[in-house]
Motif scaffolding. Sequence first.
Motif, PDB file in Angstrom:
ATOM      1  N   ARG A  13       0.789  -1.211   0.000  1.00  0.00           N
ATOM      2  CA  ARG A  13       0.000   0.000   0.000  1.00  0.00           C
ATOM      3  C   ARG A  13       0.830   1.273   0.000  1.00  0.00           C
ATOM      4  NH1 ARG A  13      -3.796  -0.942   4.090  1.00  0.00           N
ATOM      5  NH2 ARG A  13      -2.044  -0.234   5.293  1.00  0.00           N
ATOM      6  N   GLY A  16     -24.263   4.644  15.997  1.00  0.00           N
ATOM      7  CA  GLY A  16     -23.051   5.416  16.258  1.00  0.00           C
ATOM      8  C   GLY A  16     -21.813   4.820  15.614  1.00  0.00           C
ATOM      9  N   GLN A  17     -21.776   3.499  15.463  1.00  0.00           N
ATOM     10  CA  GLN A  17     -20.615   2.864  14.836  1.00  0.00           C
ATOM     11  C   GLN A  17     -20.522   3.253  13.360  1.00  0.00           C
ATOM     12  OE1 GLN A  17     -18.235   0.534  16.270  1.00  0.00           O
ATOM     13  NE2 GLN A  17     -19.027   1.602  18.057  1.00  0.00           N
ATOM     14  N   ALA A  40     -19.515   6.990  13.315  1.00  0.00           N
ATOM     15  CA  ALA A  40     -18.113   7.242  13.643  1.00  0.00           C
ATOM     16  C   ALA A  40     -17.221   6.861  12.464  1.00  0.00           C
ATOM     17  CB  ALA A  40     -17.717   6.451  14.892  1.00  0.00           C
ATOM     18  N   ALA A  59     -17.730   9.356   9.669  1.00  0.00           N
ATOM     19  CA  ALA A  59     -17.166  10.665   9.997  1.00  0.00           C
ATOM     20  C   ALA A  59     -15.650  10.672   9.848  1.00  0.00           C
ATOM     21  CB  ALA A  59     -17.549  11.059  11.430  1.00  0.00           C
ATOM     22  N   LEU A  60     -15.016   9.495   9.944  1.00  0.00           N
ATOM     23  CA  LEU A  60     -13.566   9.428   9.756  1.00  0.00           C
ATOM     24  C   LEU A  60     -13.199   9.384   8.279  1.00  0.00           C
ATOM     25  CD1 LEU A  60     -12.669   6.916  12.584  1.00  0.00           C
ATOM     26  CD2 LEU A  60     -11.869   9.261  12.408  1.00  0.00           C
ATOM     27  N   LEU A 100     -14.090   6.916   6.177  1.00  0.00           N
ATOM     28  CA  LEU A 100     -14.158   5.580   5.593  1.00  0.00           C
ATOM     29  C   LEU A 100     -15.429   5.547   4.749  1.00  0.00           C
ATOM     30  CD1 LEU A 100     -13.481   3.625   8.895  1.00  0.00           C
ATOM     31  CD2 LEU A 100     -11.866   3.817   7.039  1.00  0.00           C
ATOM     32  N   ARG A 155     -15.473   0.313   3.188  1.00  0.00           N
ATOM     33  CA  ARG A 155     -14.525   0.197   4.287  1.00  0.00           C
ATOM     34  C   ARG A 155     -15.237   0.271   5.632  1.00  0.00           C
ATOM     35  NH1 ARG A 155     -10.200   4.351   2.086  1.00  0.00           N
ATOM     36  NH2 ARG A 155     -12.115   5.057   1.103  1.00  0.00           N
ATOM     37  N   GLN A 166     -17.859  -6.793  13.658  1.00  0.00           N
ATOM     38  CA  GLN A 166     -18.669  -6.867  14.879  1.00  0.00           C
ATOM     39  C   GLN A 166     -19.932  -7.680  14.657  1.00  0.00           C
ATOM     40  OE1 GLN A 166     -19.109  -3.133  17.131  1.00  0.00           O
ATOM     41  NE2 GLN A 166     -17.959  -2.182  15.499  1.00  0.00           N
ATOM     42  N   ARG A 172     -15.081  15.039   5.227  1.00  0.00           N
ATOM     43  CA  ARG A 172     -15.073  14.194   6.425  1.00  0.00           C
ATOM     44  C   ARG A 172     -13.652  13.908   6.888  1.00  0.00           C
ATOM     45  NH1 ARG A 172     -19.990  10.091   5.052  1.00  0.00           N
ATOM     46  NH2 ARG A 172     -21.645  11.447   5.837  1.00  0.00           N
ATOM     47  N   SER A 173     -12.704  13.849   5.942  1.00  0.00           N
ATOM     48  CA  SER A 173     -11.344  13.579   6.389  1.00  0.00           C
ATOM     49  C   SER A 173     -10.685  14.845   6.934  1.00  0.00           C
ATOM     50  CB  SER A 173     -10.519  12.979   5.245  1.00  0.00           C
ATOM     51  OG  SER A 173     -10.345  13.929   4.231  1.00  0.00           O
ATOM     52  N   ILE A 232     -15.012  14.659  14.511  1.00  0.00           N
ATOM     53  CA  ILE A 232     -16.174  14.818  15.382  1.00  0.00           C
ATOM     54  C   ILE A 232     -16.021  13.900  16.589  1.00  0.00           C
ATOM     55  CG2 ILE A 232     -17.550  13.139  14.093  1.00  0.00           C
ATOM     56  CD1 ILE A 232     -20.018  14.972  14.799  1.00  0.00           C
ATOM     57  N   PHE A 270     -18.348  12.253  19.662  1.00  0.00           N
ATOM     58  CA  PHE A 270     -19.761  12.021  19.954  1.00  0.00           C
ATOM     59  C   PHE A 270     -20.000  11.903  21.455  1.00  0.00           C
ATOM     60  CE2 PHE A 270     -18.796  10.115  15.849  1.00  0.00           C
ATOM     61  CZ  PHE A 270     -19.821  10.562  15.040  1.00  0.00           C
ATOM     62  N   ASN A 315     -18.498   6.218  20.711  1.00  0.00           N
ATOM     63  CA  ASN A 315     -18.514   5.450  19.459  1.00  0.00           C
ATOM     64  C   ASN A 315     -17.141   4.926  19.061  1.00  0.00           C
ATOM     65  OD1 ASN A 315     -21.176   6.018  19.400  1.00  0.00           O
ATOM     66  ND2 ASN A 315     -21.081   7.531  17.754  1.00  0.00           N
ATOM     67  N   LEU A 316     -16.391   4.442  20.048  1.00  0.00           N
ATOM     68  CA  LEU A 316     -15.151   3.740  19.709  1.00  0.00           C
ATOM     69  C   LEU A 316     -15.516   2.391  19.109  1.00  0.00           C
ATOM     70  CD1 LEU A 316     -13.005   4.535  22.858  1.00  0.00           C
ATOM     71  CD2 LEU A 316     -12.902   5.600  20.605  1.00  0.00           C
ATOM     72  N   PHE A 317     -14.596   1.819  18.330  1.00  0.00           N
ATOM     73  CA  PHE A 317     -14.874   0.521  17.720  1.00  0.00           C
ATOM     74  C   PHE A 317     -14.481  -0.571  18.710  1.00  0.00           C
ATOM     75  CE2 PHE A 317     -13.545   3.185  13.925  1.00  0.00           C
ATOM     76  CZ  PHE A 317     -14.844   3.610  13.694  1.00  0.00           C
ATOM     77  N   PRO A 318     -15.461  -1.294  19.264  1.00  0.00           N
ATOM     78  CA  PRO A 318     -15.158  -2.192  20.387  1.00  0.00           C
ATOM     79  C   PRO A 318     -14.320  -3.406  20.004  1.00  0.00           C
ATOM     80  CG  PRO A 318     -17.446  -2.425  19.706  1.00  0.00           C
ATOM     81  CD  PRO A 318     -16.893  -1.266  18.933  1.00  0.00           C
ATOM     82  N   LEU A 334      -6.771   3.262  12.397  1.00  0.00           N
ATOM     83  CA  LEU A 334      -7.607   2.723  11.321  1.00  0.00           C
ATOM     84  C   LEU A 334      -7.784   3.697  10.151  1.00  0.00           C
ATOM     85  CD1 LEU A 334      -9.456   0.181  10.735  1.00  0.00           C
ATOM     86  CD2 LEU A 334     -11.351   1.659  11.390  1.00  0.00           C
ATOM     87  N   ALA A 335      -8.291   4.890  10.451  1.00  0.00           N
ATOM     88  CA  ALA A 335      -8.568   5.831   9.362  1.00  0.00           C
ATOM     89  C   ALA A 335      -7.291   6.353   8.691  1.00  0.00           C
ATOM     90  CB  ALA A 335      -9.438   6.980   9.871  1.00  0.00           C
ATOM     91  N   ILE A 342      -4.627   4.754   8.174  1.00  0.00           N
ATOM     92  CA  ILE A 342      -4.143   3.692   7.289  1.00  0.00           C
ATOM     93  C   ILE A 342      -5.057   3.547   6.072  1.00  0.00           C
ATOM     94  CG2 ILE A 342      -3.868   1.186   7.087  1.00  0.00           C
ATOM     95  CD1 ILE A 342      -2.856   1.184   9.967  1.00  0.00           C
ATOM     96  N   VAL A 382      -7.744   5.579   5.032  1.00  0.00           N
ATOM     97  CA  VAL A 382      -8.197   6.760   4.302  1.00  0.00           C
ATOM     98  C   VAL A 382      -6.997   7.574   3.817  1.00  0.00           C
ATOM     99  CG1 VAL A 382      -9.570   8.860   4.411  1.00  0.00           C
ATOM    100  CG2 VAL A 382     -10.327   6.816   5.628  1.00  0.00           C
ATOM    101  N   ARG A 429      -8.569   9.894  18.442  1.00  0.00           N
ATOM    102  CA  ARG A 429      -8.861   9.247  17.170  1.00  0.00           C
ATOM    103  C   ARG A 429      -9.197  10.283  16.100  1.00  0.00           C
ATOM    104  NH1 ARG A 429     -13.822   5.078  16.630  1.00  0.00           N
ATOM    105  NH2 ARG A 429     -15.016   6.982  16.974  1.00  0.00           N
ATOM    106  N   ALA A 430     -10.003  11.276  16.500  1.00  0.00           N
ATOM    107  CA  ALA A 430     -10.341  12.323  15.534  1.00  0.00           C
ATOM    108  C   ALA A 430      -9.108  13.134  15.165  1.00  0.00           C
ATOM    109  CB  ALA A 430     -11.434  13.225  16.111  1.00  0.00           C
ATOM    110  N   MET A 469      -6.471  12.174  12.289  1.00  0.00           N
ATOM    111  CA  MET A 469      -6.692  12.482  10.879  1.00  0.00           C
ATOM    112  C   MET A 469      -6.213  13.902  10.570  1.00  0.00           C
ATOM    113  SD  MET A 469      -7.838   9.997   9.165  1.00  0.00           S
ATOM    114  CE  MET A 469      -8.796  10.549   7.758  1.00  0.00           C
TER     115      MET A 469
END
Lengths: 435, 260
Positions: A177, A331-332, A335, A338-339, A341, A345, A354, B94-95, B99, B101, B105-108, B118-119, B121, B123, B167-168, B171
Amino acid sequence: MAGRAQPVQQEHPLALRPSAATVGVVGWLRQKLFSSPLNAALTFLALYILYLVIPPLVRWAFIDADWVGSTREACRREGACWVFIRVWFERLMYGLYPREEIWRINAGYGLLVGAGALLVVPRFPWKHWVGVFLLVVYPVIAFYLFVGGSLTVSLVTLAVILALIGGTAVRLAPAFRDRAWIAGWRRAYPVFALGALAWLALGERLLGSAPLTVSVHLWPMVETRLWGGLFLTLVIAAVGIVGSLPLGILLALGRRSELPVVRGICVAFIEVWRGVPLITVLFMASNMFPLFMPEGVNFDKLLRALLGVTIFASAYMAEVVRGGLQAIPKGQYEAAEALGLGYWRTMGLVVLPQALKIVIPGIVNNFIGLFKDTTLVLIIGLFDFLGMAQAAASNANWLGFAIEGYVFTGFGFWLFCFGMSRYSQHLERALHTGR
Amino acid sequence: MVEAGRAPAARSPVSSEVMIEMRNVHKWFGAFHVLRDVSLTVHRGERIVICGPSGSGKSTLIRCINRLEDHQRGRIVVDGTELTGNLKHIEKIRSEVGIVFQQFNLFPHLTVLENLALAPIWVRRLPRREAEETAMKYLERVRIPEQARKYPAQLSGGQQQRVAIARALCMNPKIMLFDEPTSALDPEMIKEVLDVMVELAESGMTMLVVTHEMGFARTVAHRMMFMDEGQIVEDSPPEEFFSRPRSERTKLFLSQILRH
């Protein structure tokens, strides 16, 4: 934390030990089996039922059973006649597959088990490549192992296929990449892929002949009508399982799509296939489908059954996966979006990992159901594990041993299904990250 | 109310460059008119705190800026790009707009470090190592580098929200939006999140914050806004906003939330 001294555990001055009657074996017995007169009575009743069932079963299956011999006369008929299974074992495992070619099936099993074992080894570094091998290379190898015969390929076409696979892998693999040239390749890729696909679809037809052909003939062809027994069951189940999960995921995503046409197609597909019994699907695939095909086009019967089973299972899979998708909080999605993706993705990196984790029990439940449903292929004249056992039990020399056949196949099915169930529980534990 | 304990002075200067321009924006949820003719200009480096009763449209307003909600009338231009249905524009904005919240809204299913990387890498297409170095840098900035390998469920609410802020920031956004970032937190955790936000404000970030933490607002805001029934009722510097609110509705609202 490494290197940090643990505080010394000190007995609290008020610490009391639980009384002996509530811990250990005695405590367990008192709490779980004899906590009230009714529970005690139920415990004894259950013990009595076990006493009625287990000893005769053990006597029938092991103590009074006949194990050695090669004819029905070897059985005294006091217990189970396992000689029946011993005599028919090869058929039960491989169907009518020619004896001298059976090594090919075993080689296919061996390769699968070997690669699968590498996946189970914790911290094996090249798991990704083993996965790619199992999903891409292995099916090709297994296909030629099991079917065999002469394979005539154009070297040009072969090169195009390899280039397409390689080019796609480079396009997608994370390893490349951050190379400087990847952006250029990304731009060129659609043209390249379209060109390659166009060649595969039309190239040989336009030229009128396949250029630079080579013939491979390593071993004779075994027609699929000779396939049978546990081997056939495993082929159908494996193709159904491997095919239905990705198809089901795509259908589930399509059903939740905001594009009305995509959603409509997916809903219709799912509801139609879920609405008909599998027997109907198989029957249609076997008897009706050839009527619609032009003269001379002849799809293999097994191939039709495989398609039918896969599509049927994917409709169920789609609904299980949809359940998982619905459990993911809004929210997932927000979120991830909003990043920056995008849709794919967001789905692939955030939502599906999940959602699929949540529905592992449902997915494996479907796999188990699919595995057992493969027995229905008997009605279109394919002799799977159970079908072979029935065929053996109706052999004139071996009449009257149906019970042994059913017990043996039943145990075989149970082994595989129980294995899948245990593996799913292991997966659930391994993937648990709290919440 | 938590007093951030800092003087309201020392505000970084606001540039004349316009970052966000909203002109006559309307939005409806079905028949419900959430945003009524909202116009707003935000300059680079400006920090705006928005408050108002629930249902007044303040969350919807900031969610329109990165198009988590779409508007039906009017224009929104973010950093020179107008927000329309154009997916390319939406992804670009968005990039650039981070934001945070209310519910983190973390990715569990990912570790803290993976959440952050994640983003960048996928985005920004950074190499993993570089993305993780950046992630660690921001984890240190929000003072939880030691939690990098844990999963979100193993963290307290305050820690999770700080991870969400980091995390925000990974970016490298030009604008940060905060949608009630402390409302879901236990009282003793609010300060640790606000402290991080104050530091971010001092670094000159353009920020729009929906919150009722008035101590924080006094410390960092260049402008205070009060929204009610889909309109910006009051838009003034904090000194004026708290001492001499112009509208009756603002006075009533302030008297209700500042009573205790």
